[in-house]
Design a protein around this motif. Structure first.
Motif, PDB file in Angstrom:
ATOM      1  N   LEU A 128      -4.996  -7.002  -4.356  1.00 30.38           N
ATOM      2  CA  LEU A 128      -5.973  -6.030  -4.860  1.00 30.38           C
ATOM      3  C   LEU A 128      -7.145  -6.713  -5.555  1.00 30.38           C
ATOM      4  O   LEU A 128      -8.238  -6.156  -5.615  1.00 30.38           O
ATOM      5  CB  LEU A 128      -5.280  -5.052  -5.813  1.00 30.38           C
ATOM      6  CG  LEU A 128      -4.142  -4.230  -5.184  1.00 30.38           C
ATOM      7  CD1 LEU A 128      -3.491  -3.331  -6.229  1.00 30.38           C
ATOM      8  CD2 LEU A 128      -4.638  -3.407  -4.006  1.00 30.38           C
ATOM      9  N   SER A 129      -6.929  -7.933  -6.053  1.00 31.11           N
ATOM     10  CA  SER A 129      -8.022  -8.643  -6.716  1.00 31.11           C
ATOM     11  C   SER A 129      -9.091  -9.078  -5.719  1.00 31.11           C
ATOM     12  O   SER A 129     -10.235  -9.362  -6.103  1.00 31.11           O
ATOM     13  CB  SER A 129      -7.484  -9.865  -7.466  1.00 31.11           C
ATOM     14  OG  SER A 129      -6.973 -10.827  -6.554  1.00 31.11           O
ATOM     15  N   ALA A 130      -8.743  -9.137  -4.438  1.00 27.07           N
ATOM     16  CA  ALA A 130      -9.691  -9.569  -3.418  1.00 27.07           C
ATOM     17  C   ALA A 130     -10.361  -8.395  -2.710  1.00 27.07           C
ATOM     18  O   ALA A 130     -11.165  -8.612  -1.800  1.00 27.07           O
ATOM     19  CB  ALA A 130      -8.979 -10.442  -2.389  1.00 27.07           C
ATOM     20  N   PHE A 131     -10.040  -7.175  -3.128  1.00 24.34           N
ATOM     21  CA  PHE A 131     -10.641  -6.016  -2.450  1.00 24.34           C
ATOM     22  C   PHE A 131     -12.054  -5.777  -2.994  1.00 24.34           C
ATOM     23  O   PHE A 131     -12.283  -5.878  -4.208  1.00 24.34           O
ATOM     24  CB  PHE A 131      -9.786  -4.758  -2.659  1.00 24.34           C
ATOM     25  CG  PHE A 131     -10.282  -3.578  -1.866  1.00 24.34           C
ATOM     26  CD1 PHE A 131     -10.026  -3.494  -0.505  1.00 24.34           C
ATOM     27  CD2 PHE A 131     -11.033  -2.576  -2.459  1.00 24.34           C
ATOM     28  CE1 PHE A 131     -10.496  -2.418   0.241  1.00 24.34           C
ATOM     29  CE2 PHE A 131     -11.507  -1.511  -1.726  1.00 24.34           C
ATOM     30  CZ  PHE A 131     -11.236  -1.430  -0.363  1.00 24.34           C
ATOM     31  N   PRO A 132     -13.020  -5.422  -2.130  1.00 21.15           N
ATOM     32  CA  PRO A 132     -14.405  -5.212  -2.584  1.00 21.15           C
ATOM     33  C   PRO A 132     -14.607  -3.840  -3.225  1.00 21.15           C
ATOM     34  O   PRO A 132     -15.223  -2.939  -2.649  1.00 21.15           O
ATOM     35  CB  PRO A 132     -15.205  -5.352  -1.281  1.00 21.15           C
ATOM     36  CG  PRO A 132     -14.275  -4.883  -0.211  1.00 21.15           C
ATOM     37  CD  PRO A 132     -12.908  -5.345  -0.652  1.00 21.15           C
ATOM     38  N   PHE A 133     -14.075  -3.685  -4.428  1.00 19.41           N
ATOM     39  CA  PHE A 133     -14.137  -2.370  -5.086  1.00 19.41           C
ATOM     40  C   PHE A 133     -15.569  -1.949  -5.418  1.00 19.41           C
ATOM     41  O   PHE A 133     -15.868  -0.756  -5.441  1.00 19.41           O
ATOM     42  CB  PHE A 133     -13.267  -2.375  -6.352  1.00 19.41           C
ATOM     43  CG  PHE A 133     -11.797  -2.245  -6.073  1.00 19.41           C
ATOM     44  CD1 PHE A 133     -11.263  -1.050  -5.624  1.00 19.41           C
ATOM     45  CD2 PHE A 133     -10.954  -3.328  -6.250  1.00 19.41           C
ATOM     46  CE1 PHE A 133      -9.906  -0.929  -5.356  1.00 19.41           C
ATOM     47  CE2 PHE A 133      -9.594  -3.218  -5.986  1.00 19.41           C
ATOM     48  CZ  PHE A 133      -9.070  -2.020  -5.538  1.00 19.41           C
ATOM     49  N   ALA A 134     -16.454  -2.900  -5.684  1.00 16.43           N
ATOM     50  CA  ALA A 134     -17.848  -2.532  -5.969  1.00 16.43           C
ATOM     51  C   ALA A 134     -18.480  -1.860  -4.747  1.00 16.43           C
ATOM     52  O   ALA A 134     -19.177  -0.839  -4.867  1.00 16.43           O
ATOM     53  CB  ALA A 134     -18.646  -3.766  -6.380  1.00 16.43           C
ATOM     54  N   LEU A 323      -6.173  -1.915   3.169  1.00 12.02           N
ATOM     55  CA  LEU A 323      -7.099  -1.565   2.086  1.00 12.02           C
ATOM     56  C   LEU A 323      -6.341  -1.554   0.760  1.00 12.02           C
ATOM     57  O   LEU A 323      -6.262  -2.564   0.091  1.00 12.02           O
ATOM     58  CB  LEU A 323      -7.774  -0.224   2.384  1.00 12.02           C
ATOM     59  CG  LEU A 323      -8.624  -0.194   3.666  1.00 12.02           C
ATOM     60  CD1 LEU A 323      -9.278   1.170   3.863  1.00 12.02           C
ATOM     61  CD2 LEU A 323      -9.672  -1.292   3.676  1.00 12.02           C
ATOM     62  N   PHE A 324      -5.736  -0.424   0.385  1.00 15.28           N
ATOM     63  CA  PHE A 324      -4.926  -0.403  -0.832  1.00 15.28           C
ATOM     64  C   PHE A 324      -3.997   0.800  -0.795  1.00 15.28           C
ATOM     65  O   PHE A 324      -4.331   1.845  -0.226  1.00 15.28           O
ATOM     66  CB  PHE A 324      -5.794  -0.405  -2.101  1.00 15.28           C
ATOM     67  CG  PHE A 324      -6.848   0.667  -2.155  1.00 15.28           C
ATOM     68  CD1 PHE A 324      -6.598   1.899  -2.731  1.00 15.28           C
ATOM     69  CD2 PHE A 324      -8.114   0.428  -1.638  1.00 15.28           C
ATOM     70  CE1 PHE A 324      -7.573   2.882  -2.789  1.00 15.28           C
ATOM     71  CE2 PHE A 324      -9.106   1.397  -1.679  1.00 15.28           C
ATOM     72  CZ  PHE A 324      -8.833   2.628  -2.261  1.00 15.28           C
ATOM     73  N   ALA A 455       1.502 -11.150  -1.399  1.00 15.76           N
ATOM     74  CA  ALA A 455       0.060 -10.921  -1.276  1.00 15.76           C
ATOM     75  C   ALA A 455      -0.629 -10.729  -2.614  1.00 15.76           C
ATOM     76  O   ALA A 455      -1.677 -11.317  -2.879  1.00 15.76           O
ATOM     77  CB  ALA A 455      -0.203  -9.716  -0.372  1.00 15.76           C
ATOM     78  N   ASN A 456      -0.036  -9.897  -3.483  1.00 14.74           N
ATOM     79  CA  ASN A 456      -0.733  -9.503  -4.715  1.00 14.74           C
ATOM     80  C   ASN A 456      -0.342 -10.372  -5.897  1.00 14.74           C
ATOM     81  O   ASN A 456      -0.228  -9.902  -7.023  1.00 14.74           O
ATOM     82  CB  ASN A 456      -0.445  -8.026  -5.031  1.00 14.74           C
ATOM     83  CG  ASN A 456      -1.431  -7.442  -6.027  1.00 14.74           C
ATOM     84  OD1 ASN A 456      -2.599  -7.815  -6.049  1.00 14.74           O
ATOM     85  ND2 ASN A 456      -0.962  -6.541  -6.865  1.00 14.74           N
TER      86      ASN A 456
END
Length: 479
Positions: A128-134, A323-324, A455-456
Motif C-alpha cells: 500500500l505504500s507504493a500505491f499512487p494515492f495522490a 489496487l487495494f 507484499a505489504n
C-alpha cells in the motif's frame, strides 16, 4: 386514575429534554404506571419538575407518537398499555430477557476473522505504500461532484469500467468477452458467492481444491452445497488424474494460474484435459484468477475461459491485489446466456455496486495508470519474493517452499508436524498476521506450516518477521 408523580429524578446526562424522555419512557416500559392511568397535566409536570412547559410538551408528544401515551383533549395524557412482565425486568432499567429456547439461530460453520484487522506479513494485501494515492485522490475529486454517480447504478456495473476490463482481460489474459459479459461485484467474495448460487442448489455436489481458499469454502457452506475436495498441492496445481472421483459435480472451483495457497501453475496439457472432462460431465468450471498479474517465471498461461472460447467457464477477478483491498471491486465474466440471471442474483444479494469507485477505477485503467502500476509492482514483488526466499533459506532451511514463482505470498511446509495454529496465534500477539497452512487443508494428508504475505512489508519487516518465526518455531514442534 390520575398518577402521582412521586419520587422522580432526572439522570443528569444529556439535555433536559432527553433526560425527561428517558425517565418517563423507563417508567412506562417497567410498568411502574398502570394502563389507562392519566399523567399529571403538562403544566403541573412543568411546575413539579422545574422545567419549561415547552420541554415537557415536546417529550409528551414524542411518547404519543411512539405509542406509549394517548393524548386526549380536556383529559390529558393516558397510559396506553403496560409492557408484559416476561419482556421487561423492573430493576430500574428496561432489559430484554434471554430469548425463548425454541428460537434457533443457524450456524453454517463459518467464522469471522478475529484480532486486529491488519498486521505484518499479512496475506492478500499489496504494498500500500507504493500505491499512487495522490493520483487516485485527483481522479476521485474529478468524479466526486457528479450527480450521475450519486443515483442508481446499472445492474451490470459502470459501463466504462466494463469496457476497460474487456480490453484489459482480452490483452493480458486472453479472456474471450465483451462488456456485456462482465458483471461488476462488490469484491471477489461476492463474485464467488454469486457464482455458487448460479451453478448449484442446496445439496448439489460441487468441488474445490484442497489445500484451497477458506472463504470459497464458506461461500459453498452458506449455499448448503455437498462439498467435495480434490488435491491441488503439486507444482502443477489441481490433480487432474483424480477428476474421475468428481463425476456428477455441478461445478468445480479452480485456481489454475497460481493455485492458492500452494502456488502450483497448471500446464496447458492439464488445462485442456480439465476442460474436456468438464465438457463431458456438464460441469461448470469457476476460474478464480486472483493474482495472475504477478507471474515472475514466465508470462501467464492463457486462461481456462479463453481456451474454452468463453463457454462453460465462469471467470472471477478483483482489484484487491492490483489496487487495494478496501476498494471492494470484483467482477465475473460469464457466458452471455447466464448474465441476466447472475445480475439478478447480484441485485437480490447486494443491490447496486457503488458508482464512484467504479468511475475512478475506469479512469485509472483507461488513462494507462493501471498498466504502469502493474509493471512497477511486478518488479517490486519479484524482488521481495527473492529476498524472502533468501531469508527462508538462511533462517528456516528445513522448510519446503511453495508459491515461489508468482503472487504476493509464500507458503512454508515443514518436514515435521507443527502446531501451526498456536504458532500463528503467538505471532499475532506480536503484530504478525501470518496464516497457518493447516487452515487451508480440508481433505487428504495433514499439512502444517505457514502462509506468509510478503507484499505489504519492508525488507526490514520481512527480516524481523522471519527471524521471529525461527525463534518461536522450536516451541511449537510436535514430538
Amino acid at each position: 386514575m390520575r398518577i402521582e408523580l412521586g419520587n422522580f429524578f432526572l439522570s443528569g446526562e444529556g439535555s433536559l429534554q432527553q433526560q425527561l424522555y428517558q425517565a418517563l419512557r423507563e417508567k412506562l416500559l417497567t410498568a411502574q404506571w398502570p394502563a389507562e392511568a392519566l399523567l399529571p397535566s403538562s403544566r403541573q409536570l412543568a411546575v413539579d419538575l422545574k422545567l419549561s412547559r415547552n420541554t415537557v410538551n415536546q417529550v409528551l408528544q414524542q411518547l404519543v407518537a411512539e405509542g406509549y401515551l394517548l393524548g386526549q383533549p380536556g383529559r390529558g395524557y393516558q397510559v396506553l398499555a403496560v409492557a408484559p412482565d416476561q419482556f421487561f425486568q423492573a430493576s430500574g432499567h428496561a432489559q430484554v430477557t434471554q430469548a425463548p429456547a425454541q428460537i434457533t439461530v443457524f450456524d453454517y460453520g463459518v467464522t469471522a476473522k478475529t484480532g486486529p484487522a491488519s498486521g505484518l506479513l499479512q496475506t492478500g494485501v499489496p504494498d500500500l505504500s507504493a500505491f499512487p494515492f495522490a493520483l487516485w485522490q485527483k481522479l476521485t475529486q474529478r468524479h466526486s461532484g457528479r450527480s450521475a454517480l450519486a443515483g442508481m447504478a446499472d445492474a451490470m456495473g459502470f459501463l466504462p469500467l466494463r469496457q476497460a476490463l474487456n480490453h484489459y482481460l482480452r490483452q493480458s489474459r486472453q479472456v474471450l468477452c465483451d462488456e456485456d459479459c462482465i458483471l461488476i461485484t462488490p469484491g471477489a467474495q461476492a463474485a464467488l458467492f454469486i457464482a455458487t448460487k448460479l451453478v448449484s442448489q442446496a445439496g448439489d455436489k460441487v468441488a474445490m481444491e484442497s489445500p484451497g481458499y477458506p472463504r470459497l469454502r464458506q461461500a459453498l457452506q452458506l449455499s448448503e452445497a455437498d462439498i467435495h475436495y480434490i488435491d491441488a498441492s503439486s507444482d502443477s496445481g489441481l490433480a487432474t488424474a483424480d477428476l474421475s472421483r468428481l463425476n456428477g459435480c455441478k461445478a468445480l472451483f479452480v485456481t489454475p494460474a497460481h493455485q492458492y495457497p500452494m502456488g502450483g501453475i497448471m500446464p496447458l496439457s492439464e488445462r485442456l484435459h480439465l476442460l474436456e472432462w468438464a465438457r463431458q460431465q456438464h460441469c461448470v468450471l469457476v476460474e478464480d484468477d486472483y493474482d495472475s498479474e504477478f507471474q515472475f517465471k514466465h508470462r501467464p498461461i492463457a486462461s481456462l475461459q479463453g481456451l474454452a472460447q468463453g463457454q462453460g467457464v465462469i471467470y472471477i477477478g478483483s482489484f484487491s491485489k492490483t489496487l487495494f483491498p478496501a476498494l471492494r471491486l470484483g467482477y465475473l465474466v460469464l457466458p452471455k446466456q447466464w448474465v441476466a440471471k447472475a445480475a439478478a442474483l447480484l441485485q437480490a444479494l447486494y443491490g447496486d455496486v457503488a458508482l464512484l469507485p467504479q468511475a475512478v477505477t475506469a479512469d485509472f485503467m483507461l488513462e494507462g495508470h493501471f498498466g504502469r502500476h502493474l509493471r512497477k509492482m511486478r518488479q517490486l514483488y519479484q524482488h521481495k519474493q527473492q529476498f524472502c526466499q533468501q531469508l527462508i533459506a538462511r533462517f528456516l532451511p528445513e522448510a519446503k517452499l511453495h508459491a515461489r514463482y508468482a503472487g504476493l505470498h509464500i507458503s512454508l511446509e515443514f518436514p515435521y508436524e507443527v502446531a501451526d495454529q498456536q504458532l500463528t496465534a503467538e505471532l499475532l500477539k506480536a503484530g504478525y498476521r501470518v496464516q497457518p497452512l493447516s487452515r487451508y487443508v480440508f481433505a487428504g494428508a495433514a499439512r502444517t506450516g505457514l502462509v506468509i504475505g510478503l507484499a505489504n512489508s519492508s525488507e526490514q519487516q520481512l527480516l524481523s518477521g522471519v527471524q521471529f518465526i525461527a525463534h518461536l518455531l522450536p516451541l511449537y514442534k510436535k514430538v
